[in-house]
Scaffold this motif. Structure first.
Motif, PDB file in Angstrom:
ATOM      1  N   MET A   1      -3.755  -0.055   0.868  1.00 24.21           N
ATOM      2  CA  MET A   1      -2.954  -1.149   0.305  1.00 24.21           C
ATOM      3  C   MET A   1      -1.603  -1.192   0.991  1.00 24.21           C
ATOM      4  O   MET A   1      -0.927  -0.181   1.093  1.00 24.21           O
ATOM      5  CB  MET A   1      -2.783  -0.937  -1.205  1.00 24.21           C
ATOM      6  N   PHE A   2      -1.229  -2.356   1.465  1.00 24.52           N
ATOM      7  CA  PHE A   2       0.040  -2.548   2.164  1.00 24.52           C
ATOM      8  C   PHE A   2       1.092  -2.989   1.150  1.00 24.52           C
ATOM      9  O   PHE A   2       0.850  -3.901   0.355  1.00 24.52           O
ATOM     10  CB  PHE A   2      -0.140  -3.611   3.256  1.00 24.52           C
ATOM     11  N   ILE A   3       2.246  -2.340   1.157  1.00 26.47           N
ATOM     12  CA  ILE A   3       3.291  -2.638   0.157  1.00 26.47           C
ATOM     13  C   ILE A   3       4.526  -3.202   0.854  1.00 26.47           C
ATOM     14  O   ILE A   3       5.136  -2.540   1.704  1.00 26.47           O
ATOM     15  CB  ILE A   3       3.659  -1.384  -0.654  1.00 26.47           C
ATOM     16  N   ILE A   4       4.873  -4.422   0.473  1.00 28.55           N
ATOM     17  CA  ILE A   4       6.081  -5.071   0.988  1.00 28.55           C
ATOM     18  C   ILE A   4       7.174  -4.968  -0.065  1.00 28.55           C
ATOM     19  O   ILE A   4       6.956  -5.297  -1.231  1.00 28.55           O
ATOM     20  CB  ILE A   4       5.816  -6.565   1.296  1.00 28.55           C
ATOM     21  N   GLY A   5       8.348  -4.535   0.341  1.00 29.53           N
ATOM     22  CA  GLY A   5       9.532  -4.601  -0.515  1.00 29.53           C
ATOM     23  C   GLY A   5      10.243  -5.909  -0.220  1.00 29.53           C
ATOM     24  O   GLY A   5      10.559  -6.205   0.943  1.00 29.53           O
ATOM     25  N   LEU A   6      10.452  -6.724  -1.247  1.00 25.39           N
ATOM     26  CA  LEU A   6      11.101  -8.037  -1.090  1.00 25.39           C
ATOM     27  C   LEU A   6      12.504  -7.956  -1.671  1.00 25.39           C
ATOM     28  O   LEU A   6      12.683  -7.566  -2.830  1.00 25.39           O
ATOM     29  CB  LEU A   6      10.284  -9.098  -1.835  1.00 25.39           C
ATOM     30  N   GLU A  25      -1.249 -16.381  -4.806  1.00 25.34           N
ATOM     31  CA  GLU A  25      -2.046 -15.342  -5.478  1.00 25.34           C
ATOM     32  C   GLU A  25      -1.876 -13.961  -4.843  1.00 25.34           C
ATOM     33  O   GLU A  25      -2.779 -13.139  -4.845  1.00 25.34           O
ATOM     34  CB  GLU A  25      -3.523 -15.759  -5.560  1.00 25.34           C
ATOM     35  N   ILE A  26      -0.669 -13.716  -4.307  1.00 21.74           N
ATOM     36  CA  ILE A  26      -0.299 -12.377  -3.846  1.00 21.74           C
ATOM     37  C   ILE A  26       0.288 -11.652  -5.062  1.00 21.74           C
ATOM     38  O   ILE A  26       1.185 -12.195  -5.720  1.00 21.74           O
ATOM     39  CB  ILE A  26       0.772 -12.440  -2.733  1.00 21.74           C
ATOM     40  N   PRO A  27      -0.170 -10.450  -5.388  1.00 25.76           N
ATOM     41  CA  PRO A  27       0.416  -9.738  -6.528  1.00 25.76           C
ATOM     42  C   PRO A  27       1.894  -9.405  -6.276  1.00 25.76           C
ATOM     43  O   PRO A  27       2.231  -8.853  -5.224  1.00 25.76           O
ATOM     44  CB  PRO A  27      -0.408  -8.446  -6.612  1.00 25.76           C
ATOM     45  N   VAL A  28       2.749  -9.800  -7.220  1.00 23.38           N
ATOM     46  CA  VAL A  28       4.189  -9.529  -7.120  1.00 23.38           C
ATOM     47  C   VAL A  28       4.610  -8.710  -8.335  1.00 23.38           C
ATOM     48  O   VAL A  28       4.387  -9.131  -9.474  1.00 23.38           O
ATOM     49  CB  VAL A  28       5.012 -10.836  -7.051  1.00 23.38           C
ATOM     50  N   THR A  94       6.711   2.188 -15.035  1.00 23.27           N
ATOM     51  CA  THR A  94       5.987   0.942 -15.312  1.00 23.27           C
ATOM     52  C   THR A  94       5.548   0.283 -14.006  1.00 23.27           C
ATOM     53  O   THR A  94       4.408  -0.176 -13.877  1.00 23.27           O
ATOM     54  CB  THR A  94       6.872  -0.022 -16.133  1.00 23.27           C
ATOM     55  N   ALA A  95       6.449   0.253 -13.029  1.00 24.62           N
ATOM     56  CA  ALA A  95       6.127  -0.351 -11.733  1.00 24.62           C
ATOM     57  C   ALA A  95       4.990   0.414 -11.063  1.00 24.62           C
ATOM     58  O   ALA A  95       4.067  -0.187 -10.497  1.00 24.62           O
ATOM     59  CB  ALA A  95       7.358  -0.367 -10.835  1.00 24.62           C
ATOM     60  N   GLU A  96       5.047   1.732 -11.149  1.00 25.88           N
ATOM     61  CA  GLU A  96       4.010   2.577 -10.528  1.00 25.88           C
ATOM     62  C   GLU A  96       2.645   2.325 -11.186  1.00 25.88           C
ATOM     63  O   GLU A  96       1.622   2.247 -10.501  1.00 25.88           O
ATOM     64  CB  GLU A  96       4.413   4.050 -10.654  1.00 25.88           C
ATOM     65  N   ALA A  97       2.654   2.161 -12.513  1.00 27.70           N
ATOM     66  CA  ALA A  97       1.397   1.883 -13.233  1.00 27.70           C
ATOM     67  C   ALA A  97       0.815   0.541 -12.790  1.00 27.70           C
ATOM     68  O   ALA A  97      -0.401   0.409 -12.576  1.00 27.70           O
ATOM     69  CB  ALA A  97       1.647   1.886 -14.739  1.00 27.70           C
ATOM     70  N   LYS A  98       1.680  -0.457 -12.613  1.00 31.54           N
ATOM     71  CA  LYS A  98       1.212  -1.777 -12.163  1.00 31.54           C
ATOM     72  C   LYS A  98       0.658  -1.682 -10.740  1.00 31.54           C
ATOM     73  O   LYS A  98      -0.377  -2.272 -10.407  1.00 31.54           O
ATOM     74  CB  LYS A  98       2.364  -2.807 -12.210  1.00 31.54           C
ATOM     75  N   ARG A  99       1.353  -0.916  -9.911  1.00 30.30           N
ATOM     76  CA  ARG A  99       0.921  -0.757  -8.515  1.00 30.30           C
ATOM     77  C   ARG A  99      -0.448  -0.072  -8.452  1.00 30.30           C
ATOM     78  O   ARG A  99      -1.331  -0.485  -7.710  1.00 30.30           O
ATOM     79  CB  ARG A  99       1.982   0.069  -7.770  1.00 30.30           C
ATOM     80  N   GLU A 100      -0.601   0.954  -9.283  1.00 33.19           N
ATOM     81  CA  GLU A 100      -1.868   1.697  -9.335  1.00 33.19           C
ATOM     82  C   GLU A 100      -3.006   0.789  -9.806  1.00 33.19           C
ATOM     83  O   GLU A 100      -4.125   0.854  -9.298  1.00 33.19           O
ATOM     84  CB  GLU A 100      -1.707   2.905 -10.264  1.00 33.19           C
ATOM     85  N   LYS A 104      -6.434  -0.100  -7.797  1.00 30.47           N
ATOM     86  CA  LYS A 104      -7.789   0.033  -8.351  1.00 30.47           C
ATOM     87  C   LYS A 104      -8.576  -1.273  -8.224  1.00 30.47           C
ATOM     88  O   LYS A 104      -9.790  -1.255  -8.072  1.00 30.47           O
ATOM     89  CB  LYS A 104      -7.726   0.448  -9.823  1.00 30.47           C
ATOM     90  N   GLN A 105      -7.871  -2.406  -8.298  1.00 32.97           N
ATOM     91  CA  GLN A 105      -8.529  -3.712  -8.150  1.00 32.97           C
ATOM     92  C   GLN A 105      -8.877  -4.007  -6.693  1.00 32.97           C
ATOM     93  O   GLN A 105      -9.515  -5.014  -6.393  1.00 32.97           O
ATOM     94  CB  GLN A 105      -7.621  -4.824  -8.671  1.00 32.97           C
ATOM     95  N   GLY A 106      -8.420  -3.132  -5.781  1.00 35.74           N
ATOM     96  CA  GLY A 106      -8.721  -3.316  -4.366  1.00 35.74           C
ATOM     97  C   GLY A 106      -7.871  -4.364  -3.676  1.00 35.74           C
ATOM     98  O   GLY A 106      -8.273  -4.938  -2.652  1.00 35.74           O
TER      99      GLY A 106
END
Length: 197
Positions: A1-6, A25-28, A94-100, A104-106
């Motif tokens: 998973m590629f993570i962009i910091g905006l 539909e990019i997860p933010v 909370t952010a880490e849980a959302k990221r995880e 998991k959703q791929g």
């Protein structure tokens, strides 16, 4: 998973880009939104704030009175540090849980929307940092218009943050938001082509 910091600065258009990414539909993951969620009534965050600062930071209906809390920490480094010590771990958990959850959703790509990214985050947490940029004179004009501020007030707000020119220099990707919304969106689409085929 590629993570962009905006990130960006006040009135440079970070929220406009974040909204557009959501439309695509990019997860933010919005850190400002999480910061509000962790102090809603019934949360551990709000309980901890009340035990630290007292009941006077609550509104009559039991929600956080942000203005009252703001006055308590204004010009008080010890109180501000206490606030950060309570909230930052909760926000990042909370952010880490959302990221995880997205992992998991791929999801191949997620965006972490963090206003003070360079000031508060570990850059190792991101594969790339995008800075939403406008020249300082445009930033000043937009801020004065948006918040009905005079030039002196707007300059003081801008000066309280790391400058947009500094952020531009250390960004991995710069999205120039000084033109039309369409021009900004086109830059975002061009960047996304690198990850989404």
């Amino acid at each position: 998973m590629f993570i962009i910091g905006l990130t960006g600065c006040i009135s440079t258009g970070k929220s406009t880009v974040a909204r557009y990414l959501k439309q695509l539909e990019i997860p933010v993951i919005d850190m400002d939104l999480i910061a509000r969620e962790v102090v809603e009534p019934g949360t551990l965050g709000l309980q901890k704030l009340v035990s630290e600062f007292g009941e006077e930071i609550l509104m009559d209906e039991g929600t956080l009175n942000r203005a009252a809390l703001g006055e308590l920490i204004f010009d008080n480094e010890v109180a501000r540090q206490a606030l950060n010590n309570i909230l930052h771990p909760l926000i990042f958990q909370t952010a880490e849980a959302k990221r995880e959850n997205y992992r998991k959703q791929g999801k191949p790509l997620i965006v972490m929307d963090i206003p003070l990214l360079y000031e508060t985050s570990d850059l190792k947490d991101f594969d790339e940092v995008w800075v939403i940029y406008v020249p300082e004179e445009i930033q000043l004009q937009r801020l004065m218009k948006r918040d009905s501020l005079n030039e002196q007030e707007a300059k003081a707000r801008i000066a309280s943050q790391m400058s947009i020119e500094e952020k531009k220099m250390i960004a991995d990707v710069v999205i120039d938001n000084s033109g039309s919304i369409e021009a900004t969106q086109e830059q975002v689409r061009q960047q996304l082509k690198r990850y989404i085929h």
